[in-house]
Design a protein around this motif. Structure first.
Motif, PDB file in Angstrom:
ATOM      1  N   UNK A  26     -45.265   5.693  29.503  1.00  0.00           N
ATOM      2  CA  UNK A  26     -44.264   5.057  28.640  1.00  0.00           C
ATOM      3  C   UNK A  26     -43.051   5.935  28.394  1.00  0.00           C
ATOM      4  N   UNK A  27     -42.847   6.956  29.231  1.00  0.00           N
ATOM      5  CA  UNK A  27     -41.800   7.948  28.975  1.00  0.00           C
ATOM      6  C   UNK A  27     -40.399   7.342  28.936  1.00  0.00           C
ATOM      7  N   UNK A  28     -40.075   6.458  29.867  1.00  0.00           N
ATOM      8  CA  UNK A  28     -38.736   5.875  29.894  1.00  0.00           C
ATOM      9  C   UNK A  28     -38.489   5.013  28.661  1.00  0.00           C
ATOM     10  N   UNK A  29     -39.485   4.240  28.277  1.00  0.00           N
ATOM     11  CA  UNK A  29     -39.359   3.392  27.093  1.00  0.00           C
ATOM     12  C   UNK A  29     -39.154   4.239  25.846  1.00  0.00           C
ATOM     13  N   UNK A  30     -39.897   5.344  25.741  1.00  0.00           N
ATOM     14  CA  UNK A  30     -39.738   6.225  24.587  1.00  0.00           C
ATOM     15  C   UNK A  30     -38.350   6.853  24.559  1.00  0.00           C
ATOM     16  N   UNK A  31     -37.883   7.281  25.716  1.00  0.00           N
ATOM     17  CA  UNK A  31     -36.573   7.913  25.796  1.00  0.00           C
ATOM     18  C   UNK A  31     -35.455   6.941  25.409  1.00  0.00           C
ATOM     19  N   UNK A  32     -35.622   5.689  25.726  1.00  0.00           N
ATOM     20  CA  UNK A  32     -34.581   4.689  25.456  1.00  0.00           C
ATOM     21  C   UNK A  32     -34.356   4.454  23.969  1.00  0.00           C
ATOM     22  N   UNK A  33     -35.256   4.949  23.121  1.00  0.00           N
ATOM     23  CA  UNK A  33     -35.128   4.739  21.679  1.00  0.00           C
ATOM     24  C   UNK A  33     -34.046   5.624  21.062  1.00  0.00           C
ATOM     25  N   UNK A  82     -28.930   0.749  25.339  1.00  0.00           N
ATOM     26  CA  UNK A  82     -29.647   1.948  25.733  1.00  0.00           C
ATOM     27  C   UNK A  82     -28.834   2.771  26.722  1.00  0.00           C
ATOM     28  N   UNK A  83     -28.777   4.097  26.515  1.00  0.00           N
ATOM     29  CA  UNK A  83     -28.058   5.065  27.353  1.00  0.00           C
ATOM     30  C   UNK A  83     -26.542   4.817  27.408  1.00  0.00           C
ATOM     31  N   UNK A  84     -26.031   4.004  26.514  1.00  0.00           N
ATOM     32  CA  UNK A  84     -24.599   3.692  26.543  1.00  0.00           C
ATOM     33  C   UNK A  84     -23.721   4.893  26.206  1.00  0.00           C
TER      34      UNK A  84
END
Length: 493
Positions: free
Chosen positions: A270-277, A304-306
């Motif tokens: 779930x690393x990408x999902x966590x990072x997107x927070x 996200x990442x904007x």
């Protein structure tokens, strides 16, 4: 002539010279007013200054100066009472200006000082730590403010929170470097109780899972309301995921964190999902991480990442779908993109993503294969704001090239005839370009270099650095052509 600049103006000017110690030292010698304004800045972090200048011999007068402030009865106890060794107190109260405490640097400096004063191996090692401890305590009690605290490896010698002045002085720290040394497992609890306004935290997890330490680290993270930058070094730790989960579950950190660097970590799925927070994230770096994965479809937040402006990927294999997703989401806000010692399986596709989503790139660094060179032209033609460009052969290791050791021998690199490429490059380099570095085995004749430089002149390029390393037949004549061009540019400034 009367000096018309007030102290505050001079201080702001000298703050811009904080990294230029040579110029700052010259300012100290101008007059009394300049000296009063510049000395506090020059003496903020003198131990690191000696290290950065690679001049350890300067540590001897530095330690003499600081030890002269230690009370005489303490000097006697430490057996360093000779006036020839320490000297007399100075005009300025230098300890009050110190803003940075690095225990490992101070301990190493004391060791160098004792070797220089008493002779190598003649001063017992067990007496070095007490001197270091006394200095740290004096800094804590007398510095007007400590902004930076480096406790990495400090648990080898003493617990800084046991020293007088620690609780009061460390309450104002902005930046902390710390590891999970088992010697003082309560150091994170101590930090949590005194540190409330930290902006930067670098945490090294070196040991196997320890429940109390892990709990205290998590508590430390979740009590920080203003933390902007965090660097996590996992090393051999098996509780990185616990720390990462605590970060990803903290609403305070979702809002405050703008920079995340993660080294040598193993993620779960779930690393990408966590990072997107972390919706305010501006700087993201991965170094030798494993299993950085996730389902893009799970992320439905359009913002996200904007805000991401810097993405640095070192020695990891990142799924191309995730890379495309991050580049697409960051879009024109992304200014810095670096791939260090990273095997880009499809460099052409990566360049297409750059010119499709990230046309505002100002800095691009990549390790590439010889057969991927032609894509550089496409990047230059479309990314018109590039200022810094660096490519190097995928066989080279960036870290070894930056800090080569005596025995370092670069691998055999495949030869590439760069005549046509250089000619085309010279015609499409963005006008904003200031630095070009090529670390590859290019065959470059003197005529090639002259033609390339001629095009730089014709297109009014104001280049500051042109570097070719490992190139075939590249000699002094080539360097002279580049040197003359750069000197001419400098004279026109």
């Amino acid at each position: 002539m009367k000096n018309s600049l007030p102290h505050l103006c001079l201080e702001n000017i000298f703050l811009n010279l904080e990294q230029d110690s040579k110029t700052l030292h010259s300012c100290v010698l101008v007059n009394k007013q300049w000296s009063i304004s510049s000395v506090p800045i020059l003496w903020r972090d003198p131990f690191r200054l000696c290290q950065n200048l690679r001049k350890p011999e300067k540590l001897v007068p530095l330690l003499n100066t600081y030890l002269s402030f230690i009370p005489s009865y303490t000097q006697e106890r430490l057996e360093i009472t000779s006036k020839k060794i320490i000297g007399r107190p100075t005009i300025f109260n230098y300890p009050v200006y110190l803003r940075s405490i690095s225990v490992v640097l101070i301990h190493g400096s004391v060791e160098y000082w004792t070797d220089s004063i008493f002779g190598a191996d003649s001063f017992p090692l067990q007496k070095i730590t007490p001197i270091c401890k006394v200095l740290c305590e004096y800094f804590l009690c007398n510095s007007s403010r400590i902004d930076y605290l480096d406790l990495e490896y400090a648990a080898n010698w003493f617990n800084i929170f046991d020293l007088d002045g620690a609780t009061t002085s460390l309450s104002s720290i902005q930046s902390v470097i710390i590891d999970d040394q088992q010697s003082f497992p309560d150091q994170f609890e101590n930090l949590s109780s005194v540190m409330k306004n930290a902006r930067y935290l670098r945490l090294s997890l070196r040991n196997r899972k320890n429940v109390p330490v892990c709990k205290n680290v998590i508590n430390l993270l979740q009590t920080q309301k203003y933390l902007k930058k965090i660097s996590l070094f996992s090393h051999v730790s098996d509780f990185f995921q616990n720390i990462w989960d605590s970060l990803a579950s903290s609403p305070l950190l979702h809002k405050s964190l703008t920079s995340i660097e993660i080294h040598e970590a193993t993620f779960d799925d779930s690393s990408l999902l966590q990072l997107s927070k972390f919706y305010n994230l501006q700087h993201l770096k991965f170094y030798r991480c494993r299993n950085f994965t996730g389902d893009i479809q799970e992320i439905d937040d359009s913002s996200v990442f904007q805000n991401l402006s810097q993405l640095i990927i070192c020695k990891i294999q990142m799924d191309s779908r995730i890379l495309e997703f991050i580049l697409k989401k960051s879009n024109t806000n992304l200014n810095v993109l670096e791939f260090h010692d990273h095997n880009i399986t499809d460099f052409h596709k990566t360049v297409l993503w750059c010119i499709g989503f990230c046309k505002n790139l100002t800095r691009f660094v990549a390790s590439i294969q010889v057969n991927q060179i032609s894509d550089i032209i496409l990047l230059f033609k479309e990314c018109k704001k590039l200022e810094y460009f660096h490519i190097y052969d995928a066989k080279l290791l960036f870290e070894d090239e930056e800090e080569p050791w005596d025995e370092y021998r670069p691998p055999e690199l495949e030869l590439f005839n760069a005549t046509e490429l250089l000619e085309e490059l010279g015609s499409c380099i963005p006008i904003t370009m200031r630095t070009i570095k090529v670390w590859m085995n290019w065959l470059i004749t003197i005529e090639d270099i002259e033609a390339f430089v001629s095009k730089c002149v014709n297109f009014n390029l104001n280049m500051k650095v042109i570097e070719f390393r490992h190139c075939k037949g590249f000699g002094n004549a080539h360097k002279e052509v580049i040197k003359n061009y750069l000197l001419n540019n400098k004279s026109l400034m």
